[in-house]
Design a protein around this motif. Structure first.
Motif, PDB file in Angstrom:
ATOM      1  N   LEU A   1       8.797   9.246   4.551  1.00  0.00           N
ATOM      2  CA  LEU A   1       9.010   9.980   3.306  1.00  0.00           C
ATOM      3  C   LEU A   1       7.698  10.476   2.714  1.00  0.00           C
ATOM      4  N   LEU A   2       6.643   9.680   2.872  1.00  0.00           N
ATOM      5  CA  LEU A   2       5.363   9.997   2.236  1.00  0.00           C
ATOM      6  C   LEU A   2       4.443  10.838   3.114  1.00  0.00           C
ATOM      7  N   LYS A   3       4.778  10.985   4.417  1.00  0.00           N
ATOM      8  CA  LYS A   3       3.837  11.601   5.349  1.00  0.00           C
ATOM      9  C   LYS A   3       3.426  13.001   4.930  1.00  0.00           C
TER      10      LYS A   3
ATOM     11  N   PRO B   1       9.738  -0.141   5.450  1.00  0.00           N
ATOM     12  CA  PRO B   1       8.390   0.448   5.430  1.00  0.00           C
ATOM     13  C   PRO B   1       8.245   1.666   6.330  1.00  0.00           C
ATOM     14  N   GLN B   2       8.893   1.644   7.503  1.00  0.00           N
ATOM     15  CA  GLN B   2       8.791   2.784   8.413  1.00  0.00           C
ATOM     16  C   GLN B   2       9.398   4.042   7.787  1.00  0.00           C
ATOM     17  N   VAL B   3      10.500   3.876   7.062  1.00  0.00           N
ATOM     18  CA  VAL B   3      11.131   5.013   6.384  1.00  0.00           C
ATOM     19  C   VAL B   3      10.264   5.472   5.220  1.00  0.00           C
ATOM     20  N   GLN B   4       9.689   4.518   4.484  1.00  0.00           N
ATOM     21  CA  GLN B   4       8.797   4.874   3.386  1.00  0.00           C
ATOM     22  C   GLN B   4       7.636   5.730   3.888  1.00  0.00           C
ATOM     23  N   ALA B   5       7.081   5.332   5.038  1.00  0.00           N
ATOM     24  CA  ALA B   5       5.958   6.088   5.604  1.00  0.00           C
ATOM     25  C   ALA B   5       6.379   7.507   5.961  1.00  0.00           C
TER      26      ALA B   5
ATOM     27  N   GLU C   1       0.823  -1.205   0.000  1.00  0.00           N
ATOM     28  CA  GLU C   1       0.000   0.000   0.000  1.00  0.00           C
ATOM     29  C   GLU C   1       0.862   1.263   0.000  1.00  0.00           C
ATOM     30  N   LEU C   2       2.041   1.216   0.643  1.00  0.00           N
ATOM     31  CA  LEU C   2       2.929   2.373   0.644  1.00  0.00           C
ATOM     32  C   LEU C   2       3.488   2.627  -0.754  1.00  0.00           C
ATOM     33  N   GLU C   3       3.830   1.572  -1.479  1.00  0.00           N
ATOM     34  CA  GLU C   3       4.317   1.747  -2.847  1.00  0.00           C
ATOM     35  C   GLU C   3       3.206   2.287  -3.749  1.00  0.00           C
ATOM     36  N   ARG C   4       1.986   1.847  -3.507  1.00  0.00           N
ATOM     37  CA  ARG C   4       0.860   2.347  -4.288  1.00  0.00           C
ATOM     38  C   ARG C   4       0.625   3.830  -3.994  1.00  0.00           C
ATOM     39  N   LEU C   5       0.734   4.212  -2.726  1.00  0.00           N
ATOM     40  CA  LEU C   5       0.588   5.617  -2.352  1.00  0.00           C
ATOM     41  C   LEU C   5       1.698   6.453  -2.984  1.00  0.00           C
ATOM     42  N   TYR C   6       2.908   5.917  -3.036  1.00  0.00           N
ATOM     43  CA  TYR C   6       4.020   6.618  -3.676  1.00  0.00           C
ATOM     44  C   TYR C   6       3.659   6.963  -5.122  1.00  0.00           C
ATOM     45  N   CYS C   7       3.103   5.996  -5.848  1.00  0.00           N
ATOM     46  CA  CYS C   7       2.725   6.230  -7.245  1.00  0.00           C
ATOM     47  C   CYS C   7       1.671   7.328  -7.341  1.00  0.00           C
ATOM     48  N   GLN C   8       0.693   7.305  -6.437  1.00  0.00           N
ATOM     49  CA  GLN C   8      -0.361   8.319  -6.455  1.00  0.00           C
ATOM     50  C   GLN C   8       0.198   9.709  -6.150  1.00  0.00           C
ATOM     51  N   VAL C   9       1.117   9.799  -5.175  1.00  0.00           N
ATOM     52  CA  VAL C   9       1.702  11.084  -4.809  1.00  0.00           C
ATOM     53  C   VAL C   9       2.473  11.673  -5.993  1.00  0.00           C
ATOM     54  N   VAL C  10       3.310  10.854  -6.627  1.00  0.00           N
ATOM     55  CA  VAL C  10       4.105  11.347  -7.757  1.00  0.00           C
ATOM     56  C   VAL C  10       3.204  11.720  -8.918  1.00  0.00           C
ATOM     57  N   GLU C  11       2.193  10.884  -9.186  1.00  0.00           N
ATOM     58  CA  GLU C  11       1.280  11.141 -10.297  1.00  0.00           C
ATOM     59  C   GLU C  11       0.532  12.460 -10.113  1.00  0.00           C
ATOM     60  N   GLN C  12       0.208  12.804  -8.857  1.00  0.00           N
ATOM     61  CA  GLN C  12      -0.553  14.021  -8.585  1.00  0.00           C
ATOM     62  C   GLN C  12       0.341  15.241  -8.350  1.00  0.00           C
ATOM     63  N   GLY C  13       1.638  15.084  -8.679  1.00  0.00           N
ATOM     64  CA  GLY C  13       2.530  16.229  -8.640  1.00  0.00           C
ATOM     65  C   GLY C  13       3.148  16.519  -7.299  1.00  0.00           C
ATOM     66  N   GLY C  14       3.085  15.576  -6.360  1.00  0.00           N
ATOM     67  CA  GLY C  14       3.646  15.820  -5.031  1.00  0.00           C
ATOM     68  C   GLY C  14       4.950  15.092  -4.785  1.00  0.00           C
TER      69      GLY C  14
ATOM     70  N   LEU D   1      -4.241  12.619   0.994  1.00  0.00           N
ATOM     71  CA  LEU D   1      -4.238  11.167   0.833  1.00  0.00           C
ATOM     72  C   LEU D   1      -3.979  10.492   2.177  1.00  0.00           C
ATOM     73  N   THR D   2      -4.587   9.338   2.365  1.00  0.00           N
ATOM     74  CA  THR D   2      -4.452   8.597   3.627  1.00  0.00           C
ATOM     75  C   THR D   2      -3.159   7.803   3.626  1.00  0.00           C
ATOM     76  N   LEU D   3      -2.397   7.937   4.693  1.00  0.00           N
ATOM     77  CA  LEU D   3      -1.137   7.206   4.829  1.00  0.00           C
ATOM     78  C   LEU D   3      -1.399   5.891   5.539  1.00  0.00           C
ATOM     79  N   PRO D   4      -1.187   4.740   4.876  1.00  0.00           N
ATOM     80  CA  PRO D   4      -1.406   3.453   5.544  1.00  0.00           C
ATOM     81  C   PRO D   4      -0.327   3.169   6.576  1.00  0.00           C
ATOM     82  N   GLN D   5      -0.646   2.314   7.526  1.00  0.00           N
ATOM     83  CA  GLN D   5       0.330   1.914   8.525  1.00  0.00           C
ATOM     84  C   GLN D   5       1.368   1.006   7.884  1.00  0.00           C
ATOM     85  N   PRO D   6       2.669   1.257   8.125  1.00  0.00           N
ATOM     86  CA  PRO D   6       3.692   0.388   7.541  1.00  0.00           C
ATOM     87  C   PRO D   6       3.603  -1.010   8.117  1.00  0.00           C
ATOM     88  N   SER D   7       3.822  -1.978   7.279  1.00  0.00           N
ATOM     89  CA  SER D   7       3.800  -3.380   7.702  1.00  0.00           C
ATOM     90  C   SER D   7       5.111  -4.032   7.327  1.00  0.00           C
ATOM     91  N   THR D   8       5.361  -5.181   7.897  1.00  0.00           N
ATOM     92  CA  THR D   8       6.589  -5.914   7.602  1.00  0.00           C
ATOM     93  C   THR D   8       6.538  -6.416   6.173  1.00  0.00           C
TER      94      THR D   8
END
Length: 268
Positions: A66-68, A60-64, A32-45, A76-83
């Motif tokens: 970066l995206l916060k 995942p914790q670092v990814q979260a 879900e974090l990788e999917r959010l990354y795609c949405q953020v970049v696609e929407q110009g953020g 956009l909703t930030l999902p909880q990082p998972s293992t």
């Protein structure tokens, strides 16, 4: 382009602003974090974010982290990082060596007598024009509505059975290309190689390929309603008819693995 059964399985999934690479990015996202990354970049953020490949190397914790802030700015909703799940053993997924195959020396038998000339393919009794992205005013009524679905069937066979996988993906691809043309994104299609790669990547990670492709299709429709698209993103063209094969009587696809082109029959 060689027959689908013999196409190479490698794909380097890139990322660039806008819709040009949005589908490939979303289709390859494994979390879900990788999917959010795609949405953020696609929407110009995506200013200040690493490339897609570098983003994946982070925990995942670092990814979260970066995206916060970018996600908050875009609402956009930030999902909880998972293992993260262990990477699949690709040798078990693709029994063939993952090396690019040389193009076949001749065209597909169904394209005998056809020739590629610039942005057109000429056949003995019909011609095909390179498909470009279309403004919404040129689309059919209701094609961007929520109830217009990609509608791929889920794969219910044995993923280690390459013949069964190819049959499934060939049928799915023959539906995917016309549906992308329907929503005016003829210049944004995945090659069959990318399609095959996304299938194995997603299914190996426990994600249903048909469901993820449906999610991607719905997101593309939403973006098409609000974001302007370029007619095309480059001036490159396929080198010859040997890189092409028909999807159906009115659609021909060509690719060089990295780039896909779609040609559509235009009645005279």
């Amino acid at each position: 382009m060689s027959p689908r059964a013999a196409r190479p399985w490698l794909l380097a999934l890139g990322l660039s602003p806008g819709l040009a690479q949005a589908e490939a990015c979303l289709s390859s996202a494994e979390t879900e974090l990788e999917r959010l990354y795609c949405q953020v970049v696609e929407q110009g953020g995506g200013q200040g974010l690493p490339s897609q490949s570098d983003f994946r190397r982070n925990a995942p914790q670092v990814q979260a982290l970066l995206l916060k802030r970018p996600a908050q700015r875009l609402g956009l909703t930030l999902p909880q990082p998972s293992t993260p799940t262990p990477a699949p053993n690709t040798s078990a997924i693709t029994p063939q060596k993952a090396a690019p195959a040389a193009p076949e020396p001749s065209a597909s038998p169904s394209l005998q007598g056809c020739r590629l000339s610039g942005e057109q393919i000429w056949c003995p009794n019909r011609s095909f024009q390179l498909a470009l992205n279309q403004p919404n005013g040129n689309l059919g009524p209701g094609v961007l509505d929520a109830d217009n679905r990609l509608g791929l069937s889920p794969f219910n066979g044995d993923r280690s059975d390459e013949q069964a996988v190819r049959r499934y993906l060939s049928q799915a691809y023959d539906r995917y290309i016309p549906k992308m043309l329907e929503i005016g994104l003829g210049a944004n299609t995945m090659s069959f190689t990318a399609f095959h790669n996304a299938f194995h990547t997603l299914e190996a990670g426990g994600v249903d390929f048909a469901s993820r492709m449906e999610q991607t299709f719905q997101l593309l429709k939403q973006d098409k309603q609000t974001l302007a698209v370029q007619a095309r993103y480059h001036q490159d063209l396929p080198r010859g008819i040997e890189h092409c094969e028909p999807v159906n009587p009115v659609v021909i696809v060509c690719d060089n693995v990295a780039t896909n082109w779609v040609f559509v029959h235009r009645p005279r």
